[in-house]
Design an enzyme around this catalytic site. Structure first.
Site, PDB file in Angstrom:
ATOM      1  N   LYS A   1       9.033 -31.874  33.563  1.00 40.35           N
ATOM      2  CA  LYS A   1       9.016 -30.417  33.428  1.00 40.35           C
ATOM      3  C   LYS A   1       9.889 -29.838  34.537  1.00 40.35           C
ATOM      4  O   LYS A   1       9.573 -29.987  35.717  1.00 40.35           O
ATOM      5  CB  LYS A   1       7.584 -29.880  33.553  1.00 40.35           C
ATOM      6  CG  LYS A   1       6.699 -30.238  32.368  1.00 40.35           C
ATOM      7  CD  LYS A   1       5.405 -29.439  32.377  1.00 40.35           C
ATOM      8  CE  LYS A   1       4.480 -29.890  31.261  1.00 40.35           C
ATOM      9  NZ  LYS A   1       5.015 -29.627  29.902  1.00 40.35           N
TER      10      LYS A   1
ATOM     11  N   ARG B   1      -1.534 -35.713  23.008  1.00 34.33           N
ATOM     12  CA  ARG B   1      -1.920 -36.328  21.735  1.00 34.33           C
ATOM     13  C   ARG B   1      -2.122 -37.826  21.893  1.00 34.33           C
ATOM     14  O   ARG B   1      -2.880 -38.442  21.146  1.00 34.33           O
ATOM     15  CB  ARG B   1      -0.877 -35.995  20.663  1.00 34.33           C
ATOM     16  CG  ARG B   1       0.492 -36.514  20.930  1.00 34.33           C
ATOM     17  CD  ARG B   1       1.579 -35.729  20.193  1.00 34.33           C
ATOM     18  NE  ARG B   1       1.779 -34.402  20.797  1.00 34.33           N
ATOM     19  CZ  ARG B   1       2.637 -33.494  20.327  1.00 34.33           C
ATOM     20  NH1 ARG B   1       3.362 -33.745  19.247  1.00 34.33           N
ATOM     21  NH2 ARG B   1       2.778 -32.340  20.927  1.00 34.33           N
TER      22      ARG B   1
HETATM   23  N1  BES Z   1       0.416 -29.542  28.573  1.00 32.28           N
HETATM   24  C1  BES Z   1       1.566 -29.269  27.798  1.00 32.28           C
HETATM   25  C2  BES Z   1       1.414 -28.032  26.911  1.00 32.28           C
HETATM   26  C3  BES Z   1       1.273 -26.710  27.570  1.00 32.28           C
HETATM   27  C4  BES Z   1       2.337 -25.846  27.625  1.00 32.28           C
HETATM   28  C5  BES Z   1       0.055 -26.270  28.061  1.00 32.28           C
HETATM   29  C6  BES Z   1       2.179 -24.597  28.185  1.00 32.28           C
HETATM   30  C7  BES Z   1      -0.092 -25.036  28.634  1.00 32.28           C
HETATM   31  C8  BES Z   1       0.984 -24.188  28.689  1.00 32.28           C
HETATM   32  C9  BES Z   1       1.872 -30.449  26.891  1.00 32.28           C
HETATM   33  O1  BES Z   1       1.530 -31.689  27.385  1.00 32.28           O
HETATM   34  C10 BES Z   1       3.350 -30.469  26.674  1.00 32.28           C
HETATM   35  O2  BES Z   1       4.050 -30.706  27.620  1.00 32.28           O
HETATM   36  N2  BES Z   1       3.773 -30.223  25.447  1.00 32.28           N
HETATM   37  C11 BES Z   1       5.127 -30.246  25.097  1.00 32.28           C
HETATM   38  C12 BES Z   1       5.263 -31.098  23.858  1.00 32.28           C
HETATM   39  C13 BES Z   1       6.689 -31.402  23.473  1.00 32.28           C
HETATM   40  C14 BES Z   1       7.321 -32.311  24.492  1.00 32.28           C
HETATM   41  C15 BES Z   1       6.654 -32.052  22.123  1.00 32.28           C
HETATM   42  C16 BES Z   1       5.583 -28.824  24.820  1.00 32.28           C
HETATM   43  O3  BES Z   1       4.835 -28.062  24.228  1.00 32.28           O
HETATM   44  O4  BES Z   1       6.671 -28.472  25.249  1.00 32.28           O
HETATM   45 MN    MN Z   2       3.059 -32.576  28.541  1.00 30.56          MN
END
Ligand code: BES
Ligand code: MN
Ligand code: ZN
Length: 525
Positions: free
Chosen positions: A304, A379
């Site tokens: 991130k 997931r």
């Molecule tokens: N924990 C995050 C999702 C999230 C985003 C929670 C904003 C709270 C606020 C999750 O693990 C994630 O990183 N999701 C990715 C998935 C993608 C890589 C398919 C996302 O949503 O960008």
């Molecule tokens: Mn994530």
């Protein structure tokens, strides 16, 4: 340093679990934890002393009590007319030094039609009351329900007000060297019928304890709230309530074949754990609640890179926290339900041992997943959590709850969570529970049309696809078999930046109240 901080967190967990009631002898509730040094009493008579009198007022009702003099009545009438106070829903007005009354302030709260006002609305009036009280020097507060004559509405409204006060008064300040003072406040709730009100108060207080636990767990910084610490904290909070807690460590996770759960934490010194919390309040087949407990989400090698979003990722355990909080609330309420909370715990990190984009992990079910993106870790751990819940508890229904996708936030924002299910009874009962608690849910599609989204060249499926929120749900569906199931994506609901309503800034405890109500209203077999 890291270790010291975590010990501090665990010591506090013990204090939280063992804390006994500060309520007066008139009303005992063993589960009260108060965050503003607040005590409660509930009875049909006056308190010994009050510096603040609070009156919930039905719309159009004359604001007068039987023991008031003409002088008092006239002063209050003039002051409330000048404030345009009519008792309309949500109004609040303060009269300082009311003539002829032995209190410093009289606060009136409009409740509209007492037979019609919702619990959630009244909770927000309670939260607004707490905010007003905390800006004043009030210490002895009597909330007198005598203007609400019907004893059923009287008890309900006062209990909901008290729930709002409690929820708003939570603070997470124990990492501060000198937290601001917590003034001693006593709230005396003068109800029409103590026997009517007692169960409502007790239920909502136990519910608040569940919310507080979820907020604590969610607020824990990543370095303090790592998988083993989260699990231990939950154990200490739940076992005193008779919840059977089992914690699987990394070797057991591996031995049971849960390679997806194991893989996410592989790059961290803090390896995977699985927390199981079983509250058996009935002989029905259990309802399983599975919560994402990713204690910090760096994204892994798909790092991130946005500073603001990585900074909030200690809240990536909020789904797991909601599950632990709901189990605590149900156990505290002595609810006649059989519920098992399952929380896969991970820390999505980078190192020489971390899993890589393109890796293939094997789940407990035997199905394989291509890790197309290491940041779609939720997931992966839930796939094993759902499989474990089903395999070991044969539940009659399952819900998973997770901060799963940014796509969910784009789709429905933060006033709702997104739910995915093909099961009508679940959809109906969960929507009702969400409306009652104002932890609202909105349905998004789960449909065979999206099967292709998670198709992999080299494994049974891959962990990304479009549309993003539905692709996550589609993957999870492959691990639930024929068990009635719902996926709840609560991304964006875990945290508020400023005080708002029943939420002081920080972790919201979202999901605890909805899940607690849902488990209780889900039909028996
Ligand atoms: N924990 C995050 C999702 C999230 C985003 C929670 C904003 C709270 C606020 C999750 O693990 C994630 O990183 N999701 C990715 C998935 C993608 C890589 C398919 C996302 O949503 O960008
Ligand atoms: Mn994530
Ligand atoms: Zn995540």
């Amino acid at each position: 340093m890291k270790f010291k901080a975590s010990l501090k967190a665990l010591a506090f967990a013990g204090a939280l679990a063992g804390m006994s009631s500060t309520a007066s002898a008139q009303f005992e509730n063993p589960f009260v934890t108060s965050y503003l040094n607040t005590t409660y009493s509930v009875s049909q008579s006056a308190a010994e002393r009050a510096d603040t009198l609070v009156l919930p007022v039905p719309e159009g009702a004359e604001v007068v009590l039987s023991d008031w003099s003409t002088n008092t009545r006239e002063h209050v009438q003039r002051a409330l007319a000048a404030a345009d106070f009519t008792g309309r829903k949500g109004q609040q007005a303060t009269i300082l030094a009311p003539a002829g009354l032995n209190v410093d302030r009289l606060i009136v709260i409009g409740v509209g039609d007492p037979s019609d006002v919702s619990r959630a609305d009244v909770e927000t009036y309670g939260a607004a009351l707490a905010a007003t009280i905390n800006r004043s020097s009030a210490e002895a507060i009597t909330v007198d329900g005598r203007l609400i004559s019907n004893p059923v509405y009287n008890g309900r409204i006062l209990a909901a007000l008290s729930h709002g006060v409690e929820l708003r008064n939570y603070r997470f300040d124990r990492l501060m060297s000198a937290p601001s003072a917590r003034p001693a406040q006593n709230y005396h709730w003068r109800v029409a019928s103590r026997s009517q009100a007692q169960s409502e108060f007790a239920e909502l207080q136990a519910l608040a304890q569940g919310v507080f636990l979820a907020r604590e767990l969610t607020n824990l910084p990543g370095s303090d709230g790592y998988p083993a610490a989260f699990a231990e904290y939950a154990r200490q909070a739940l076992e005193p309530l008779g919840v059977e807690v089992t914690i699987l460590g990394p070797e057991e996770v591996k031995a049971l074949g849960m390679g997806a759960l194991y893989g996410v934490s592989q790059g961290s010194q803090h390896k995977a754990h699985l927390l199981v919390a079983h509250y058996r309040g009935s002989d029905q087949r259990p309802i399983a609640l599975v919560g994402k407990g990713n204690t910090f989400d760096t994204g892994g090698y798909n790092l991130k890179t946005d500073a603001a979003s990585i900074l909030r990722m200690q809240t990536d355990k909020a789904g797991g926290a909601a599950v632990v909080g709901a189990v605590k609330a149900l156990a505290g309420q002595r609810a006649t339900v059989n519920v098992v909370g399952v929380v896969p715990l991970s820390l999505n990190m980078i190192s020489g041992e971390a899993y890589l984009p393109g890796d293939v992990v094997t789940t407990g079910s035997g199905l394989t997943i291509e890790v197309a993106n290491t940041d779609a870790e939720g997931r992966l751990i839930l796939a094993d959590g759902l499989w474990y819940a089903r395999e070991h508890f044969n539940p009659r229904a399952m819900a998973d709850i997770a901060t799963l996708t940014g796509a969910k936030v784009t789709a429905v924002g933060t006033a709702f969570s997104a739910i995915f299910s093909e099961h009508d009874t679940i959809l109906r009962t969960l929507t009702e529970a969400g409306e009652l608690t104002q932890e609202r849910v909105w349905r998004l599609p789960l449909d065979p049309a999206f099967e292709g989204a998670i198709e992999s060249r080299i494994a049974d499926m891959k962990n990304t696809g479009a549309p993003g929120a539905s692709a996550g749900a589609m993957l999870l569906q492959r691990f639930v078999g024929d068990t009635p199931w719902v996926h709840i994506d609560m991304a964006g609901n875990a945290l508020v930046d400023g005080d708002s309503g029943i939420h002081p800034r920080g972790a919201t405890g979202y999901g605890v109240r909805m899940l607690t109500e849902w488990v209780k209203r889900y039909p028996e077999e």
